[in-house]
Design a protein around this motif. Structure first.
Motif: not given
Length: 426
Positions: A34, A36, A94
């Motif tokens: 992921t 962010r 995310y």
């Protein structure tokens, strides 16, 4: 409910990467790389592994179990947050990057008719809502709902599962390994639309196209597609070590941009700097003539560096020809001499991925083994940040890169072999 696929596996809510669940069993969670917003930066900072929920498919969607994924520059952009942050588009907390994948259909929505659990597929990255005039008789790429999966959506291919629209699926070429099948769709379909999707400037037999970045993912397909169309391609490289690779793809000739000094934004017209720059541009144009014949400018320029090359591209394309551009990897501030644009009636055309018909036409060429996927390097799941860092620094090898996800080793071409390799590990 899991389907009987002839093998036993436990039903769990989370599986390790490379572990294969029962066919059709959808776990609650999965591992994913992921990004962010607070981590925006170079890939080794931006990408982290997290456990996230598996998104169940809606009525017209499918869930795909990812075997391998492709590495593209939009993963670098997603990590950096430029030219836009993906969070400004999809608003999710995310982002999972990755816009290329090969895998197996694992679940289908109740309105999906053309795909079933167990089908082996590749995924093209265009999504749209399908409910406007552009999607119904026009060009879906012009739809206001058009978006790129894995960049403008939060759920890309660097995860064990991904949920996509059913129309994004195409059959996987069975002669390719999972990693080879994962590396080509984005760049191939993009190149196909650039060359054949902007009538009347579709590349025709006997014509010539100048291809920037000829050894890269986009360029390697542009060279091959031009050859398939009976046209000629002149490749531009930045390293002599790549010349043989490009010629081997079928290029008519190769130019090394380091032999010329006319890159970057164009100097102000009618200054001494412009005169010096223009002399180098003419030198570059003469080098093209050495390949095409004196006075024969190229019919099309296949552009994606942008800022560094567009002034030269718009000069060397022939009168009435087209410069088609799909990116700006060297920068976004484009300059050109407008006199040559209007007086020679040249066309500068923006191009963005491809719609399903174009992607399917390109995929059919791969299915028929008429194109080489040009896979250069394969990375393990844990090395996804490293792969993107190499791309950011232009340290990657010629061709296209893949990463293994649920396929535990390279060279696997069947589900049976993939299952066997997984069971040997888990």
């Amino acid at each position: 409910m899991a389907l009987d696929a002839g093998y036993e596996a436990p039903q769990k809510d989370l599986y390790e990467v490379g572990e294969i669940p029962p066919m059709g069993h959808v776990p609650e969670q999965m591992y994913a790389w992921t990004i962010r917003r607070e981590r925006h930066g170079e890939p080794d900072k931006a990408f982290e592994v997290e456990v996230v929920d598996v998104v169940k498919p809606d009525s017209n969607e499918v869930l795909v179990f990812i075997m391998a994924a492709g590495v593209n520059y939009n993963g670098v952009w997603a990590g950096l947050g430029v030219p836009i942050s993906p969070f400004d588009v999809h608003k999710a907390p995310y982002h999972i990057a990755g816009s290329d994948a090969s895998g197996i259909v694992w679940a289908v929505g109740d309105k999906v008719k053309n795909w079933k659990v167990g089908d082996e597929v590749v995924i093209h990255c265009n999504q749209d809502d399908g409910d406007d005039e552009h999607c119904n008789g026009g060009d879906p790429m012009h739809s206001p709902s058009q978006r790129i999966w894995g960049y403008e959506t939060p759920d890309g291919s660097f995860a064990q599962f991904t949920t996509v629209q059913a129309q994004q699926l195409m059959p996987r070429p069975k002669h390719l390994t999972w990693e080879e099948a994962a590396c080509y769709t984005l760049t191939l379909a993009t190149a196909y639309r650039m060359l054949f999707g902007h009538m009347p400037h579709d590349l025709k037999p006997g014509q010539t196209v100048l291809v920037w970045g000829a050894s890269g993912g986009l360029g390697s397909y542009a060279i091959q597609l031009a050859k398939q169309a009976g046209a000629h391609a002149i490749g531009v490289i930045s390293d002599e070590s790549k010349r043989e690779f490009v010629m081997g793809l079928g290029a008519k000739g190769v130019l090394n941009r380091k032999d010329f000094n006319c890159w970057g934004q164009m100097p102000t017209v009618n200054t001494d700097e412009y005169k010096e720059w223009f002399g180098e541009v003419r030198k570059f144009g003469k080098a093209i003539w050495d390949i095409t014949g004196k006075g024969n400018n190229v019919d099309m320029v296949f552009e994606h560096p942008g800022e560094a090359t567009i002034p030269v591209s718009t000069f060397v394309v022939k009168k009435g020809g087209m410069v088609v551009i799909c990116a700006g990897t060297s920068g976004f501030n484009l300059t050109l001499d407008a006199r040559y644009l209007w007086m020679h009636q040249k066309r500068v055309q923006g191009s963005h991925f491809a719609h399903l018909k174009q992607a399917m036409a390109a995929n059919q060429l791969m299915m028929e083994e008429r194109l080489d996927p040009c896979m250069s390097e394969v990375f393990d799941w844990n090395d996804i940040p490293e792969a993107h860092l190499k791309m950011l620094r232009n340290e990657h090898k010629p061709g296209n890169m893949s990463v293994l996800v649920s396929a535990t080793e390279t060279g696997l071409t069947t589900f049976e072999d993939t299952l066997k390799a997984s069971k040997a590990k888990f």
